[in-house]
Design a protein around this motif. Structure first.
Motif, short mmCIF file in Angstrom:
data_model
loop_
_atom_site.label_atom_id
_atom_site.label_comp_id
_atom_site.label_asym_id
_atom_site.label_seq_id
_atom_site.Cartn_x
_atom_site.Cartn_y
_atom_site.Cartn_z
N HIS A 190 -5.97 9.12 0.33
CA HIS A 190 -5.65 8.44 1.52
C HIS A 190 -6.19 8.70 2.99
O HIS A 190 -5.65 8.99 3.63
CB HIS A 190 -4.00 8.67 2.13
N HIS B 115 4.27 -2.22 3.37
CA HIS B 115 4.27 -1.06 2.59
C HIS B 115 5.01 -0.82 2.20
O HIS B 115 5.50 -1.11 0.71
CB HIS B 115 3.97 0.09 4.08
N HIS C 27 -5.55 3.23 -3.91
CA HIS C 27 -5.14 3.34 -2.40
C HIS C 27 -6.41 4.54 -1.56
O HIS C 27 -5.57 4.78 -1.03
CB HIS C 27 -4.60 2.34 -2.30
N ASP D 182 1.09 -1.21 0.12
CA ASP D 182 0.27 0.20 0.37
C ASP D 182 0.54 1.39 -0.05
O ASP D 182 2.20 1.49 0.84
CB ASP D 182 -0.86 -0.24 1.24
N ASP D 183 0.06 2.55 -0.79
CA ASP D 183 1.07 3.97 -0.25
C ASP D 183 1.32 4.39 -1.72
O ASP D 183 0.85 3.48 -2.21
CB ASP D 183 1.15 4.06 1.13
ZN LIG Z 1 -2.26 3.24 3.10
#
Ligand SMILES: [Zn+2]
Length: 241
Positions: free
Chosen positions: A82, A200, A78, A26-27
């Motif tokens: 955020h 991540h 995602h 993610d991110d």
């Molecule tokens: Zn995230």
């Protein structure tokens, strides 16, 4: 191809699946994801990268994300900014959330040729109403799960639903030692299931939250190959029964 068609075979109705693994991140760690791909490419791995704030990435980082897709990985969504979905809809409507957080993301990434089929919730924050809304936009949505439970009690296996849960594998999670993760992978192999992990930022030496050890990722891929687990991307779960 021979497929069992006995009436009690749970896989007989749809596309049958093999024991497998879904590795997700993610991110927006384009640099570290590409570094990881250079190392883990040797294991023929396949991952899903859930990208947030795409519109704020530099052109160089956008190109790197595109390169990951060219290498066979899935690029997924995602969130545009955020936001925590449950908190966001508490003050506004779910429709407003889609308008502010989902539609602009699909548009911004779509402009660069990304056709998003999967979404992961920032902070794992979700509820049934938001799930229903998002399943109009995506084939697969991913929440999060934590804790060192026995494999048969773990939520991190694909169970035929379009809502799936990834188990956190970042170094900061106390459950996420390699021995436990391997036991979950072994269970996937033995029970013909697909295990789902999420992290991540892959780094050599994790020193804070949201960091996954590169060594651990390498061990996961090594063990997946040893067991013969198939690498699935998130959207490849869609339609498997
Ligand atoms: Zn995230």
């Amino acid at each position: 191809m021979l497929i069992s068609c006995s009436p009690d075979d749970p896989h007989a109705a749809g596309d049958p699946y093999e024991a497998g693994i879904v590795l997700t991140f993610d991110d927006d760690y384009a640099d570290e994801w590409c570094d990881a791909d250079e190392i883990l490419g040797a294991y023929n791995w396949k991952a899903t990268f859930f990208v947030t704030k795409y519109q704020q990435l530099s052109q160089e980082h956008k190109n790197k994300i595109y390169g990951l897709e060219l290498n066979g990985h899935e690029i997924a969504g995602h969130g545009y900014n955020h936001v925590n979905s449950k908190q966001y809809v508490a003050g506004k409507s779910t429709e407003r959330y889609a308008k502010d957080e989902i539609q602009p993301m699909i548009k911004a990434m779509g402009k660069d040729g990304f056709s998003l089929r999967s979404f992961s919730y920032p902070y794992g924050s979700r509820n049934g109403r938001i799930d229903t809304l998002l399943l109009d936009y995506f084939d697969i949505i991913r929440g999060t799960t934590y804790g060192r439970y026995a494999p048969q009690k773990q939520a991190c296996y694909y169970n035929g639903s379009r809502l799936v849960f990834g188990l956190g594998i970042d170094q900061s999670y106390s459950h996420a030692d390699i021995k436990y993760l391997k036991s979950l992978m072994q269970y996937a192999k033995d029970q013909n299931k697909i295990v789902i992990f999420y992290g991540h930022k892959p780094v050599e030496k994790p020193s804070g939250t949201h960091q996954a050890s590169m060594k651990k990722l390498e061990e996961i891929c090594k063990f997946a190959n040893k067991l013969g687990l198939k690498y699935y991307t998130a959207s490849e779960l869609y339609g498997l029964e």
